[in-house]
Design a protein around this motif. Structure first.
Motif, PDB file in Angstrom:
ATOM      1  N   PRO A 106       2.203   2.815 -11.186  1.00  0.00           N
ATOM      2  CA  PRO A 106       1.636   4.089 -10.372  1.00  0.00           C
ATOM      3  C   PRO A 106       2.856   4.966 -10.063  1.00  0.00           C
ATOM      4  O   PRO A 106       4.101   4.576  -9.824  1.00  0.00           O
ATOM      5  CB  PRO A 106       1.229   3.514  -9.160  1.00  0.00           C
ATOM      6  CG  PRO A 106       1.656   2.289  -9.025  1.00  0.00           C
ATOM      7  CD  PRO A 106       2.279   1.919 -10.566  1.00  0.00           C
ATOM      8  N   ALA A 107       2.640   6.524 -10.124  1.00  0.00           N
ATOM      9  CA  ALA A 107       3.819   7.211  -9.953  1.00  0.00           C
ATOM     10  C   ALA A 107       4.007   7.323  -8.132  1.00  0.00           C
ATOM     11  O   ALA A 107       3.740   8.466  -7.771  1.00  0.00           O
ATOM     12  CB  ALA A 107       3.526   8.565 -10.520  1.00  0.00           C
ATOM     13  N   PHE A 108       4.260   6.142  -7.730  1.00  0.00           N
ATOM     14  CA  PHE A 108       4.370   6.407  -6.197  1.00  0.00           C
ATOM     15  C   PHE A 108       4.617   4.731  -5.911  1.00  0.00           C
ATOM     16  O   PHE A 108       3.948   3.923  -5.377  1.00  0.00           O
ATOM     17  CB  PHE A 108       3.170   6.679  -5.503  1.00  0.00           C
ATOM     18  CG  PHE A 108       3.462   6.657  -3.784  1.00  0.00           C
ATOM     19  CD1 PHE A 108       4.430   7.524  -3.341  1.00  0.00           C
ATOM     20  CD2 PHE A 108       2.652   6.080  -2.868  1.00  0.00           C
ATOM     21  CE1 PHE A 108       4.444   7.770  -2.071  1.00  0.00           C
ATOM     22  CE2 PHE A 108       2.841   6.491  -1.754  1.00  0.00           C
ATOM     23  CZ  PHE A 108       3.775   7.476  -1.292  1.00  0.00           C
ATOM     24  N   THR A 109       5.937   4.511  -6.157  1.00  0.00           N
ATOM     25  CA  THR A 109       6.418   3.154  -6.412  1.00  0.00           C
ATOM     26  C   THR A 109       7.919   2.897  -5.601  1.00  0.00           C
ATOM     27  O   THR A 109       8.642   4.004  -5.553  1.00  0.00           O
ATOM     28  CB  THR A 109       5.937   2.225  -7.529  1.00  0.00           C
ATOM     29  OG1 THR A 109       6.397   0.984  -7.402  1.00  0.00           O
ATOM     30  CG2 THR A 109       7.075   2.977  -8.757  1.00  0.00           C
ATOM     31  N   CYS A 110       8.168   1.602  -5.977  1.00  0.00           N
ATOM     32  CA  CYS A 110       9.754   1.497  -5.085  1.00  0.00           C
ATOM     33  C   CYS A 110      10.827   1.519  -6.747  1.00  0.00           C
ATOM     34  O   CYS A 110      10.320   1.013  -7.647  1.00  0.00           O
ATOM     35  CB  CYS A 110       9.491  -0.152  -4.742  1.00  0.00           C
ATOM     36  SG  CYS A 110      10.862  -0.750  -4.012  1.00  0.00           S
ATOM     37  N   GLN A 111      11.840   1.556  -6.147  1.00  0.00           N
ATOM     38  CA  GLN A 111      12.939   1.742  -7.158  1.00  0.00           C
ATOM     39  C   GLN A 111      13.112   0.311  -7.901  1.00  0.00           C
ATOM     40  O   GLN A 111      13.305   0.186  -9.185  1.00  0.00           O
ATOM     41  CB  GLN A 111      14.292   2.123  -6.481  1.00  0.00           C
ATOM     42  CG  GLN A 111      15.456   1.652  -7.486  1.00  0.00           C
ATOM     43  CD  GLN A 111      16.139   3.117  -8.233  1.00  0.00           C
ATOM     44  OE1 GLN A 111      16.171   4.133  -7.151  1.00  0.00           O
ATOM     45  NE2 GLN A 111      16.490   3.071  -9.025  1.00  0.00           N
ATOM     46  N   CYS A 112      12.745  -0.746  -6.979  1.00  0.00           N
ATOM     47  CA  CYS A 112      12.846  -2.171  -7.589  1.00  0.00           C
ATOM     48  C   CYS A 112      12.183  -2.414  -8.848  1.00  0.00           C
ATOM     49  O   CYS A 112      12.353  -3.129  -9.842  1.00  0.00           O
ATOM     50  CB  CYS A 112      12.632  -3.056  -6.626  1.00  0.00           C
ATOM     51  SG  CYS A 112      13.714  -3.003  -5.045  1.00  0.00           S
ATOM     52  N   VAL A 113      10.805  -1.869  -8.700  1.00  0.00           N
ATOM     53  CA  VAL A 113       9.985  -2.053  -9.781  1.00  0.00           C
ATOM     54  C   VAL A 113      10.305  -1.525 -11.174  1.00  0.00           C
ATOM     55  O   VAL A 113      10.363  -2.267 -12.011  1.00  0.00           O
ATOM     56  CB  VAL A 113       8.493  -1.463  -9.475  1.00  0.00           C
ATOM     57  CG1 VAL A 113       7.562  -1.311 -10.664  1.00  0.00           C
ATOM     58  CG2 VAL A 113       7.963  -2.390  -8.305  1.00  0.00           C
ATOM     59  N   VAL A 114      10.790  -0.154 -11.041  1.00  0.00           N
ATOM     60  CA  VAL A 114      11.543   0.559 -12.027  1.00  0.00           C
ATOM     61  C   VAL A 114      12.745  -0.358 -12.808  1.00  0.00           C
ATOM     62  O   VAL A 114      12.707  -0.614 -13.965  1.00  0.00           O
ATOM     63  CB  VAL A 114      11.806   1.992 -12.060  1.00  0.00           C
ATOM     64  CG1 VAL A 114      12.476   2.514 -12.775  1.00  0.00           C
ATOM     65  CG2 VAL A 114      10.520   2.841 -11.147  1.00  0.00           C
TER      66      VAL A 114
END
Ligand SMILES: *Cc1c(COP(=O)(O)O)cnc(C)c1O
Length: 418
Positions: A106-114
């Motif tokens: 989703p385009a509203f997430t945490c840097q950690c996911v990326v």
């Protein structure tokens, strides 16, 4: 807790402090966003682990935790890591994804996911969100698919199963894509009575200090799929636990966090904790992570010494979630009184309400200090960018951009109540 209260009252009397005034001050301590779940019992566990070097390397803490988690989620396989971010790395390996594969997020997430996806060679592909529940918009998935797409990451943002959850699950099934559930906000939440994390192929959770349970850093993965579970366990056997020095810092940070965020007398104890422990703390994010550079924490498993803390907090979750739901009902009324739109979870959802999100004027999000004063509560700004690294603009995801500019979140757990 009661004994601690007596000790502090006694100390206060000796020092000639007016206890009644202390109590009044206690009531105006702002409700914290971080570490509100910690209790004195956690401090005692952490102190014990620090005093008994044996528990840092040996012990059966992890085995006991694994049994408890598998029973709670009714799954056959679980793995434990030094963070939700490390858990997502393990998810990628357990699914057998290979470099170059794409995962929709989703385009509203945490840097950690990326970061976790990129560190494993996976290309994250952003899909815009809807603004009722901040989940991925299922109607936009088709156009993001390529022949490299292998999985959809469904994020239960703020602990809310998203508006399009059912469609996303059906879409993934129809296309032969894996479903990864990001339950970093959603420990204990449900959808149609089923625990979040068990709806797709594999789910991961976080016990970072801003989440539903708190071991400062930590996380776990659950799956009931035999093939994925086998790979998860083989992978876990190859990992090394967080090094002893890092583990000690985790335990000290937990003690520090209790006295600065959860302790009813924190207006006194926070200064003390800061003075004594400030040089033994671990940060929420390392500098290299913010820049998207590799970071070893993403490859560590959870050490034995931290496992009992996770287990103890899991046993408190349901009680604290009931408290969070009551707070969310109050925030919803507050929104309506103030002309703000509360989120709209589906009647099938039992959110955790890790935080209560609401959209405000962008100027307020930028300068939220006055809101904090008025509300007597800390105000969160997750997430400040639709995409990462910060501040990445995504013109093709206008609702993610809007949420990043306008969505603030409010605390749902007052440590002096639950
Ligand atoms: C915090 C968070 C994570 C990562 O969890 P950590 O334990 O902090 O590594 C993953 N996804 C979301 C949505 C988060 O907010």
């Amino acid at each position: 807790m009661e004994r601690l209260g007596r000790t502090i009252r006694c100390l206060a009397r000796q020092q000639g402090i007016n206890v009644k005034r202390l109590k009044r001050r206690q009531r105006v301590m702002p409700v914290p966003l971080l570490s509100a779940t910690l209790r004195m019992a956690d401090v005692i566990l952490a102190a014990r682990a620090l005093m008994r070097p044996g528990t840092r390397s040996g012990g059966d803490g992890l085995q006991r935790l694994a049994r408890a988690v598998k029973a709670r989620f009714s799954v056959a396989h679980a793995g434990f890591y030094m963070g939700g971010r490390a858990s997502l790395c393990a998810v990628v390996r357990a699914l057998g994804l290979t470099p170059g594969d794409e995962v929709l997020i989703p385009a509203f997430t945490c840097q950690c996911v990326v970061n976790a996806l990129r560190y494993e060679g996976i290309e994250p592909v952003y899909v815009d969100i809807e603004l009722d529940t901040y989940g991925m918009d299922a109607s936009l998935v088709e156009r993001a698919l390529t022949d490299k797409t292998r999985a959809i990451l469904i994020q239960h943002t703020f602990g809310m199963p998203g508006r399009d959850l059912e469609n996303l699950l059906a879409l993934a099934r129809g296309r032969g894509l894996y479903v990864i559930e990001d339950c970093a906000h959603a420990t204990g939440g449900r959808w149609r009575g089923k625990l979040l994390g068990t709806l797709g192929d594999i789910g991961f959770f976080s016990s970072e200090r801003s989440k539903i349970i708190n071991t400062i850093h930590g996380g776990f993965v659950v799956t009931d799929n035999p093939e994925i579970g086998r790979r998860l366990e083989e992978d876990a056997a190859r990992l090394t636990p967080a090094p002893p020095e890092f583990t000690r810092r985790i335990l000290w940070t937990l003690i520090h966090s209790y006295f600065t965020h959860s302790c009813p007398f924190r207006f006194v104890t926070s200064g003390l904790a800061e003075g004594l422990l400030s040089d033994r703390l671990v940060p929420q994010m390392h500098d290299e992570e913010l820049a998207g550079a590799p970071c070893s924490q993403y490859h560590w498993s959870l050490p034995h010494a931290v496992a009992p803390l996770m287990m103890q907090q899991l046993s408190r979750v349901d009680r604290q979630l009931a408290e969070r739901r009551r707070a969310a009902e109050k925030w919803a009324v507050w929104c309506l009184r103030n002309g703000l739109e509360p989120p709209k979870p589906s009647p099938d959802a039992t959110p955790t309400w890790l935080r209560f999100p609401v959209r405000v004027d962008p100027a307020i999000k930028k300068n939220y200090a006055y809101l904090e004063k008025r509300l007597g509560a800390h105000v969160g700004v997750w997430f400040q960018s639709a995409a990462h690294p910060l501040p990445m603009a995504l013109q093709e995801c206008p609702r993610g951009m809007e949420a990043a500019a306008t969505c603030i979140n409010l605390p749902t757990l007052d440590p002096s109540r639950a």
